[in-house]
Design a protein around this motif. Sequence first.
Motif, PDB file in Angstrom:
ATOM      1  N   LEU A  21       0.818  -1.209   0.000  1.00 34.31           N
ATOM      2  CA  LEU A  21       0.000   0.000   0.000  1.00 34.31           C
ATOM      3  C   LEU A  21       0.851   1.258   0.000  1.00 34.31           C
ATOM      4  O   LEU A  21       0.399   2.326   0.411  1.00 34.31           O
ATOM      5  CB  LEU A  21      -0.925   0.000   1.233  1.00 34.31           C
ATOM      6  N   ASN A  22       2.083   1.116  -0.459  1.00 34.08           N
ATOM      7  CA  ASN A  22       3.011   2.244  -0.487  1.00 34.08           C
ATOM      8  C   ASN A  22       2.981   2.917  -1.857  1.00 34.08           C
ATOM      9  O   ASN A  22       3.578   2.431  -2.821  1.00 34.08           O
ATOM     10  CB  ASN A  22       4.431   1.758  -0.185  1.00 34.08           C
ATOM     11  N   PRO A  23       2.271   4.048  -1.995  1.00 36.48           N
ATOM     12  CA  PRO A  23       2.150   4.674  -3.311  1.00 36.48           C
ATOM     13  C   PRO A  23       3.404   5.440  -3.727  1.00 36.48           C
ATOM     14  O   PRO A  23       3.552   5.789  -4.893  1.00 36.48           O
ATOM     15  CB  PRO A  23       0.973   5.640  -3.112  1.00 36.48           C
ATOM     16  N   ARG A  24       4.303   5.675  -2.789  1.00 41.38           N
ATOM     17  CA  ARG A  24       5.481   6.495  -3.101  1.00 41.38           C
ATOM     18  C   ARG A  24       6.589   5.699  -3.779  1.00 41.38           C
ATOM     19  O   ARG A  24       7.420   6.274  -4.470  1.00 41.38           O
ATOM     20  CB  ARG A  24       6.012   7.151  -1.819  1.00 41.38           C
ATOM     21  N   ASN A  31       6.958  -5.321  -5.975  1.00 39.69           N
ATOM     22  CA  ASN A  31       7.649  -6.475  -5.369  1.00 39.69           C
ATOM     23  C   ASN A  31       6.830  -7.061  -4.225  1.00 39.69           C
ATOM     24  O   ASN A  31       6.755  -8.289  -4.057  1.00 39.69           O
ATOM     25  CB  ASN A  31       9.032  -6.055  -4.864  1.00 39.69           C
ATOM     26  N   ALA A  32       6.220  -6.173  -3.433  1.00 40.08           N
ATOM     27  CA  ALA A  32       5.404  -6.643  -2.315  1.00 40.08           C
ATOM     28  C   ALA A  32       4.171  -7.396  -2.816  1.00 40.08           C
ATOM     29  O   ALA A  32       3.794  -8.443  -2.270  1.00 40.08           O
ATOM     30  CB  ALA A  32       4.981  -5.457  -1.446  1.00 40.08           C
ATOM     31  N   GLU A  33       3.552  -6.889  -3.873  1.00 44.40           N
ATOM     32  CA  GLU A  33       2.372  -7.563  -4.427  1.00 44.40           C
ATOM     33  C   GLU A  33       2.734  -8.946  -4.950  1.00 44.40           C
ATOM     34  O   GLU A  33       1.979  -9.906  -4.771  1.00 44.40           O
ATOM     35  CB  GLU A  33       1.770  -6.697  -5.542  1.00 44.40           C
TER      36      GLU A  33
END
Length: 940
Positions: A21-24, A31-33
């Motif tokens: 959930l990191n838009p920056r 990578n997290a997804e």
Amino acid sequence: MSWSPQPEPLGQLAQFLKESLNPRDKTAQKNAELALKNAGANPDINNYLAYLCISPEVPVALSNDDYFIARSAAAVMLKNNVKTSYKTMAEPNKDYLRSTILQGLQDQDKRIRSYAGNVVTEIVRQGGILGWPQVLAELISLIENRNGNIASHIQDGAMSALLKICEDHKKALNKVYDGQRPLDFLIPKLIEFTTSPTSEVRSKALGTLNFFIDDPMPQAMQDNVEKFLAQLFALAQNDQDEEVRRFICRSFTKLASNVPALVLPHVSGIIDYVLVQQKGDPESDLALDAAEFFFENCEVEELQDEFAQHLDKIVPVLLESMIYSQDDQAKLEAEAEEDAEKEDKEEDIKPQFASAKEKGIAVKPEDFANGNGYAYDDELSDGELEEDDDYGEDPEEMWNLRKCSAAALDTFATRFHERVFEFTLPYLKNNLNHAEWPNREAAVLALGAISVGCMETVQPSLPDLVPFLISLLTDTQPVVRQITCWALGRYSSWASHLDAAGKQQFFEPMMEGILFRMLDNNKRVQEAAASAFANLEDQATREITPYCVIIAQQFVRCFAKYKDKNMYILYDCVQTLAEHVGPDMAQPAIVDLLMPALIQRWTTVSDKSREMFPLLECLAYIATALGEAFAPYAKPFFSRCIKIIQDNLEEGNLAASQVYMDTPDKDFLVTSLDLLSAIIQALDGDRASELIATANPNFFELLAYCMRDSNNDVKQSAYALLGDCAIYVFAQMQPYLDSIMRILTMQLDLSEALRDTDPMLKETAFRVINNACWSVGEISMRHQAGMDPYVEDLLQKLGMILFSQQVPESLNQNAAIALGRMGLGNDQRIAPHLAQFAPTFLTVMQSVEWTDEKLDAFRGFVQIVLDNPQALEQCLLAFFSAIASVPADSRKVPVSQTERPFEGFHKALMAYKNMIPDFDGFISHLPQEQQYELRQNYSL
């Protein structure tokens, strides 16, 4: 159960959830997804997600804020996993979820409690009440707090989850399981919870009870409804919490709607309570919930006398509530700009939907529209708590206290007429000329709202009011100009039907004023003026004809000025003018004005634009009105429609083979087919035939594809076009008739339509069959004996429709007409079956108005009767009655035949006169006027 997470993968999972959930950092997010997708293969992934959701302990590597993000993401992912794969989840994992997730309802953070509640309700939704039978008892235990050691936020979390479960499982909770019905236990508990010291529990308990105040009301609610009503009165008297009072108003509203007899003795007190809440704070949601008591119940018959006695209190409060709120006034003043030159944003343009054409006798749709004509789109379920509105929401688009009060006033005016006007008049006098624009605007809204219900009472005042309203069209505030356009549109029926002097004094200035405002420099005023003018056209109908050149001139100016959004309503204005003026539109002064403007827009709009729908629909009306005057423009329109249809069909075939490709919008097919139909009707046969002959790809092959489409609206328009082709270009259709008839015969099968459980799908399926029946009749009229190869199949299908009690009456009628017309040229093939269908045919045809189509159907039926006169033994009198009922103008020679229609009737009557020994005695059983008609018209 004895499962616990491994610290390392738990920490990694929390980190991935946070990064997802990191838009920056888009790279970290991707990578997290990917990592989360891989983690999904772990059989214990849902256990880990549940643990993160319920555990408030922050891992060392994360901050408090980051961990909250991770927990939220875990809850959302868990809910989605439950939704998609709960049924295939391993039992130990299900057990772990059910044994732990309720702990999330006890979290300090309200948002986490809400997320956990979503997971709880999703588990119940997927597994059913029996899949987690103890959940209700556990939630109730938390809410009850019998030991007094459960914090109010825990009670709130449990009550929220119980509310959602009840909303999703109203029917399941009313079923019997092992001799017990959950609602029998739940309803008394919910009523008990309305006495909770925690206001959130009280309000949500009321909201949950509202789910069960329906018609039919569950027995458990019926058994406790009087107790519930008594508790509402107690709360109304003492509870000061605003959210609780909102739900008290909602409960009173639902009870009055569904069990009016129960509340009738108490209505006076309820009205007083609701009015106090509505007046308290006009800016609050409570005021809207209170006003909805009147909006929802002003048409409940049992309450009319009570409402009538309290109009002196109700109407002034409704009027006071019709002024824009302070926040809305500020927004509207900030937006009061000349924005006509600004381009529209795509998201601001509302989608358009095409409506397919229906031929023959129309299926009458159920009226799903709101009766009072005000936008009311509350998507929240009863009892559901709404989220805060976005600050930027348009105050004119949202359902609010102002609109709700105006809608209620409208309906009260329709019910109580002059009584409502009596209490409205002082308000109008004080506010129509008020120095503050919100008061002026509200007064105009009130005057428009009472227009339908109080027309007779207001009418003597209109010679003063209408000129004043026209003067407000130049008000400095755009919102006042906007509402004035709407109000004038509501009174246009009165003005348009005055005598010549009255029209000159009132109608012409009204029309000119609205037309002038169509070119306002504010887009909202343009839109309101165009909508009002379309309404004026509908009210005036043919009275608008003398002014159509002036109107067309203004429309052309609008085409040059409007941006995309208002272009949609402008098309409606143009097509409404064409609909009511008809062939008078064909004068060169109008054609030379309008057609270049429409063609310019036609060349601007792409084949993929949704604007194509209203444009094509508008052009269909124009083609119908202009007739042969449309011929010089027809070819490019015709060719482009063919191209749009071909492209849409090709994209549809491609989408069917590609999983990830969107299906093309079927409205492109519907509107293109309808314009083709209008062009074919407008032109003479030779010109229409030339267009069809030069069509590429083949016109009738395309039409056959559309007749087999999966979408009912497409098929409905395709069969309308088929029937028109039979009427106007039958010779060109004839080489393709064999394949067309096979498709057409299949479409007459009722079985699929009767299997549809969706009422809207069923209705559209019937409309398709209606048009198919009509097409059979039109083809039969031209092909006559050539129908021989198809008669047996058609007779079977039409007979099924004729006899069916599960279809609309119009469908029975269209089948009867098609069957009768098929008798022209095929009477000998049909005659052996006459005894089976004749009684029903005659009964159904009794309710059909006399038209050329009905006359043709009876001509065909008479030919069948002449081949098998004995078959009418059981319904002979009905046959004579039908012949006697043929109106005088139908006995003239119609275009479709060379033989006088009553000559066939005469032959049949003479045949029966020769067969029946006491013929005069037999027809004496008919009514006297029918006996007279038979003797007078058929020389008996």
